[in-house]
Design a protein around this motif. Structure first.
Motif, PDB file in Angstrom:
ATOM      1  N   ILE A  99       5.523  -0.864 -11.372  1.00 16.90           N
ATOM      2  CA  ILE A  99       4.183  -0.597 -10.851  1.00 16.90           C
ATOM      3  C   ILE A  99       3.173  -1.651 -11.288  1.00 16.90           C
ATOM      4  CG2 ILE A  99       3.600   0.924 -12.803  1.00 16.90           C
ATOM      5  CD1 ILE A  99       1.946   2.586 -10.796  1.00 16.90           C
TER       6      ILE A  99
ATOM      7  N   SER B 133       0.826  -1.207   0.000  1.00 16.25           N
ATOM      8  CA  SER B 133       0.000   0.000   0.000  1.00 16.25           C
ATOM      9  C   SER B 133       0.862   1.260   0.000  1.00 16.25           C
ATOM     10  CB  SER B 133      -0.928  -0.003   1.215  1.00 16.25           C
ATOM     11  OG  SER B 133      -1.691   1.182   1.276  1.00 16.25           O
TER      12      SER B 133
ATOM     13  N   PHE C 145       4.165   5.591  -5.840  1.00 12.91           N
ATOM     14  CA  PHE C 145       4.008   5.598  -7.301  1.00 12.91           C
ATOM     15  C   PHE C 145       3.017   6.674  -7.745  1.00 12.91           C
ATOM     16  CE2 PHE C 145       6.010   1.344  -7.813  1.00 12.91           C
ATOM     17  CZ  PHE C 145       6.737   1.613  -8.965  1.00 12.91           C
ATOM     18  N   LYS C 146       1.982   6.900  -6.942  1.00 11.77           N
ATOM     19  CA  LYS C 146       0.969   7.896  -7.302  1.00 11.77           C
ATOM     20  C   LYS C 146       1.530   9.304  -7.354  1.00 11.77           C
ATOM     21  CE  LYS C 146      -3.084   5.387  -5.552  1.00 11.77           C
ATOM     22  NZ  LYS C 146      -4.181   5.376  -4.543  1.00 11.77           N
ATOM     23  N   THR C 147       2.638   9.529  -6.668  1.00  8.46           N
ATOM     24  CA  THR C 147       3.241  10.868  -6.652  1.00  8.46           C
ATOM     25  C   THR C 147       4.329  11.028  -7.718  1.00  8.46           C
ATOM     26  OG1 THR C 147       4.955  10.246  -5.042  1.00  8.46           O
ATOM     27  CG2 THR C 147       2.828  11.014  -4.171  1.00  8.46           C
ATOM     28  N   SER C 148       4.544   9.990  -8.529  1.00 10.01           N
ATOM     29  CA  SER C 148       5.575  10.059  -9.566  1.00 10.01           C
ATOM     30  C   SER C 148       4.979   9.686 -10.927  1.00 10.01           C
ATOM     31  CB  SER C 148       6.738   9.110  -9.243  1.00 10.01           C
ATOM     32  OG  SER C 148       6.421   7.785  -9.610  1.00 10.01           O
ATOM     33  N   THR C 149       5.775   9.885 -11.966  1.00  7.83           N
ATOM     34  CA  THR C 149       5.362   9.512 -13.324  1.00  7.83           C
ATOM     35  C   THR C 149       6.147   8.305 -13.833  1.00  7.83           C
ATOM     36  OG1 THR C 149       6.971  11.069 -14.249  1.00  7.83           O
ATOM     37  CG2 THR C 149       4.723  11.887 -13.904  1.00  7.83           C
TER      38      THR C 149
ATOM     39  N   LYS D 198       2.501   1.693  -3.440  1.00  9.38           N
ATOM     40  CA  LYS D 198       1.562   2.234  -4.422  1.00  9.38           C
ATOM     41  C   LYS D 198       1.341   3.732  -4.219  1.00  9.38           C
ATOM     42  CE  LYS D 198      -1.123  -1.962  -5.411  1.00  9.38           C
ATOM     43  NZ  LYS D 198      -2.474  -2.602  -5.358  1.00  9.38           N
ATOM     44  N   SER D 199       1.349   4.163  -2.976  1.00  2.00           N
ATOM     45  CA  SER D 199       1.165   5.595  -2.683  1.00  2.00           C
ATOM     46  C   SER D 199       2.315   6.426  -3.246  1.00  2.00           C
ATOM     47  CB  SER D 199       1.058   5.819  -1.175  1.00  2.00           C
ATOM     48  OG  SER D 199      -0.119   5.223  -0.661  1.00  2.00           O
TER      49      SER D 199
ATOM     50  N   LYS E 205      -2.173  -5.697  -0.192  1.00  2.00           N
ATOM     51  CA  LYS E 205      -1.754  -4.321   0.090  1.00  2.00           C
ATOM     52  C   LYS E 205      -1.090  -4.166   1.460  1.00  2.00           C
ATOM     53  CE  LYS E 205      -6.179  -2.767   2.045  1.00  2.00           C
ATOM     54  NZ  LYS E 205      -7.258  -1.752   1.955  1.00  2.00           N
TER      55      LYS E 205
END
Length: 218
Positions: free
Chosen positions: A49, A21, A27-31, A24-25, A57
């Protein structure tokens, strides 16, 4: 600018003890499609990813060590070395290590491509040709010499295809008459694999073909 000046040292690190979890968080802040993974500050590899989709999770990343891919580039490598690594691992993020395998930061694919785009081969005006010849008869020095004898300027060349029997190179030149260059290479048994509107040889073939078709229709 050299690529080493563009190394990103601000990327938030992942630790192998992080939960899926948490990973994944980040990854959400990167490209990026990969992120580097560490164990107590030591670089261990990178996680994709797409490999996280069906994982528990709440489980730590350490339970899925088999998903961590070990790839990187060393800081003394060239732009082309980096592009090779990006392509091999289908990634847009490449970890950079020093000669002692210590982590420095990451390179972004877009930054490396931007640098490549600033190179004379890409940025300079000119005509791109694709030349093909038997591998045993091919010589880079001959290609360069033929171009220079025509007072053309060579912006760069590289091998774009290679087999046991044939070599194909992509060449960029600056010259007022590309047709003169094409005919010169044909006289030295090079095939022209690219298409050029100014190529009179191709135009002559078309005219002869049209004439033959008309003759056969009589």
């Amino acid at each position: 600018m050299i690529w080493q000046n563009l190394i990103d040292k601000t990327l938030q690190p992942l630790d192998i003890s992080n939960s899926i979890s948490e990973v994944k968080s980040v990854f959400k802040t990167s490209t990026f499609n990969h992120l580097p993974v560490f164990k107590k500050g030591v670089f261990k590899g990178s996680i994709n990813i797409d490999d996280l989709i069906d994982l528990d999770k709440d489980a730590p990343l350490s339970e899925f060590k088999y998903l961590i891919e070990v790839f990187y580039a060393e800081a003394h490598k060239t732009n082309l070395d980096l592009i090779h690594e990006f392509a091999n691992h289908q990634t847009n993020m490449l970890p950079i290590l020093d000669q002692d395998k210590n982590y420095i930061g990451v390179m972004k694919l877009e930054d490396v491509l931007d640098l490549f785009g600033e190179s004379p081969f890409v940025a300079n005006e000119g005509e791109v040709m694709i030349l093909r010849k038997e591998r045993t008869k091919f010589s880079f020095s001959e290609v360069a010499q033929l171009i220079e004898t025509l007072n053309a300027k060579l912006s760069g060349m590289y091998v774009s295809y290679l087999s046991k029997d044939v070599v194909e190179i992509t060449v960029k030149v600056e010259h007022q008459s590309i047709n003169e260059i094409l005919q010169t290479f044909r006289r030295y048994d090079y095939q022209i694999a690219s298409e050029h509107p100014e190529d009179l040889f191709t135009e002559d073939l078309k005219e002869h073909s049209d004439y033959l078709n008309k003759y056969l229709d009589i």
